[in-house]
Design a protein around this motif. Structure first.
Motif, PDB file in Angstrom:
ATOM      1  N   ALA A 148      11.359   0.751   5.615  1.00  0.00           N
ATOM      2  CA  ALA A 148      10.107   1.442   5.286  1.00  0.00           C
ATOM      3  C   ALA A 148       9.492   0.866   4.018  1.00  0.00           C
ATOM      4  N   MET A 149      10.334   0.548   3.016  1.00  0.00           N
ATOM      5  CA  MET A 149       9.836  -0.042   1.775  1.00  0.00           C
ATOM      6  C   MET A 149       9.203  -1.400   2.044  1.00  0.00           C
ATOM      7  N   LEU A 150       9.872  -2.240   2.848  1.00  0.00           N
ATOM      8  CA  LEU A 150       9.333  -3.556   3.180  1.00  0.00           C
ATOM      9  C   LEU A 150       7.997  -3.432   3.904  1.00  0.00           C
ATOM     10  N   CYS A 151       7.923  -2.517   4.861  1.00  0.00           N
ATOM     11  CA  CYS A 151       6.670  -2.315   5.599  1.00  0.00           C
ATOM     12  C   CYS A 151       5.556  -1.841   4.668  1.00  0.00           C
ATOM     13  N   ALA A 152       5.889  -0.949   3.732  1.00  0.00           N
ATOM     14  CA  ALA A 152       4.886  -0.446   2.789  1.00  0.00           C
ATOM     15  C   ALA A 152       4.387  -1.562   1.879  1.00  0.00           C
ATOM     16  N   ILE A 153       5.278  -2.451   1.459  1.00  0.00           N
ATOM     17  CA  ILE A 153       4.875  -3.600   0.634  1.00  0.00           C
ATOM     18  C   ILE A 153       3.883  -4.470   1.393  1.00  0.00           C
ATOM     19  N   ILE A 154       4.187  -4.742   2.655  1.00  0.00           N
ATOM     20  CA  ILE A 154       3.297  -5.555   3.482  1.00  0.00           C
ATOM     21  C   ILE A 154       1.923  -4.888   3.596  1.00  0.00           C
ATOM     22  N   LEU A 155       1.914  -3.573   3.800  1.00  0.00           N
ATOM     23  CA  LEU A 155       0.644  -2.855   3.931  1.00  0.00           C
ATOM     24  C   LEU A 155      -0.174  -2.939   2.650  1.00  0.00           C
ATOM     25  N   VAL A 156       0.468  -2.795   1.491  1.00  0.00           N
ATOM     26  CA  VAL A 156      -0.260  -2.867   0.216  1.00  0.00           C
ATOM     27  C   VAL A 156      -0.807  -4.277  -0.007  1.00  0.00           C
ATOM     28  N   LEU A 157      -0.067  -5.300   0.446  1.00  0.00           N
ATOM     29  CA  LEU A 157      -0.563  -6.668   0.324  1.00  0.00           C
ATOM     30  C   LEU A 157      -1.719  -6.933   1.285  1.00  0.00           C
ATOM     31  N   ILE A 158      -1.701  -6.265   2.444  1.00  0.00           N
ATOM     32  CA  ILE A 158      -2.843  -6.370   3.366  1.00  0.00           C
ATOM     33  C   ILE A 158      -4.073  -5.756   2.719  1.00  0.00           C
TER      34      ILE A 158
END
Length: 374
Positions: A148-158
């Motif tokens: 979930a943390m990795l996915c959230a990081i990707i979303l913030v970078l998007i």
């Protein structure tokens, strides 16, 4: 009334929804993809900047970006989201006839798949896709929190606005599916706190240090060099958003507030049209076996909603925000259904006349929009 007649009524609504979505798609591809296209051009050529992850990934595949790629990537994300949601609904509720009205009010909502089709190419759908994925994968170890943390990081970078738009819902899913089931200990609490701090730091870096460090003319010249058709300079008209500070975004939002606030009654009406779904949501909350879990979920719903209220004050794409808020509520309902309940919750009434009328209205509304209603 004959059961098959009632059954066919809700199945017909699903068929009409499919026709509406096709119509929205045909309308969408006829419009210039101003904001979605420029996001495919921006990468990390000038260093770390906000809203650049998708463009950076595209740059690994092709040096020249055609306009049709907006619809190809957006359409692929839409189809994956649809498939994952159908799988999620099947696992949570099943596709028996008694749950068809609930599926119509969710999947056929103008807030959800139809509006994602209208905003094809925008970044909103990636947050929804990640949240659905986290509702489907196993949540039995600390690896779920790390995922979930990795996915959230990707979303913030998007796009850093995901910190308010879908990351809070992802946090609710993690709490409900992992922490409430496995309990808390020093390790998983530490990981959760570090994840929150890391995401907050990344958001601050993107928001306040993610502007392009070269003159805008140089930036736009580089983007034009990445275009398959460099003559389409009109598609670069939104390049200023990589230079605009937060204060200017807030200023623009409040300058538009007097006219945009006129849409609030329309949003309220659209939310009310989903009344059968909200009553089912409330009944599901009341049926939870533990009072403290009920209170925790209510607090989480307030927290997610406050995030959207902050977005309303900062960025004026109101139709998108209210639509994504509703989608977050739909997904949180799926998370709540994984918790122990004292009793089963009766499904939405199939033969109720008022519910049927609301179902048809929701079905026939093609979308909510981006800024103003419709």
């Amino acid at each position: 009334m004959d059961w098959r007649v009632l059954q066919n009524r809700w199945r017909l609504m699903l068929a009409v929804n499919v026709a509406v979505i096709i119509g929205v798609f045909l309308h969408k591809i006829a419009l210039p993809p101003y904001v979605p296209y420029i996001h495919l051009l921006v990468d990390y050529h000038f260093g770390f900047i906000k809203r650049a992850l998708i463009g950076a990934l595209v740059s690994l595949i092709t040096a020249k970006v055609p306009v049709w790629l907006v619809f190809a990537l957006g359409g692929a994300a839409w189809l994956v989201t649809l498939a994952l949601f159908v799988g999620l609904f099947r696992r949570t509720f099943g596709f028996d006839e008694k749950h068809l009205p609930l599926f119509v009010f969710m999947a056929g909502s103008p807030f959800f798949l139809k509006n994602f089709m209208h905003t094809l190419g925008h970044f909103d759908i990636y947050g929804c896709l990640v949240a659905i994925l986290l509702l489907l994968v196993p949540a039995r170890s600390i690896l779920f929190v790390l995922l979930a943390m990795l996915c959230a990081i990707i979303l913030v970078l998007i796009h850093h606005i995901h910190l308010l738009m879908y990351v809070p819902t992802i946090a609710v899913i993690v709490v409900v599916r992992y922490y409430l089931v496995e309990g808390v200990n020093r390790l998983n609490v530490s990981v959760g706190i570090l994840a929150a701090l890391g995401l907050g730091t990344l958001f601050m870096a993107a928001q306040f240090y993610g502007t392009v460090p070269v003159p805008e003319a140089d930036f736009l010249g580089y983007l034009q060099g990445r275009m398959a058709d460099p003559s389409r300079t009109d598609l670069l008209s939104f390049g200023y958003i990589w230079y605009q500070p937060l204060s200017k975004e807030i200023q623009d939002t409040w300058a538009r507030m007097p006219s945009n606030i006129l849409g609030v009654p329309v949003f309220a009406l659209l939310i009310w049209l989903h009344a059968p779904l909200w009553r089912y949501f409330a009944a599901t909350l009341r049926a939870l076996a533990h009072e403290w879990q009920r209170r925790l979920i209510i607090a989480a719903l307030i927290g997610v909603s406050l995030g959207y209220l902050v977005m309303f004050a900062m960025v004026f794409d109101y139709s998108r925000w209210i639509s994504n808020w509703a989608v977050c509520m739909f997904l949180i309902l799926h998370a709540i259904k994984t918790l122990p309940a004292l009793q089963s919750v009766p499904p939405i009434a199939t033969g109720d006349r008022r519910t049927t009328i609301l179902g048809w209205i929701v079905t026939l509304i093609p979308r909510v929009g981006i800024v103003r209603p419709f």
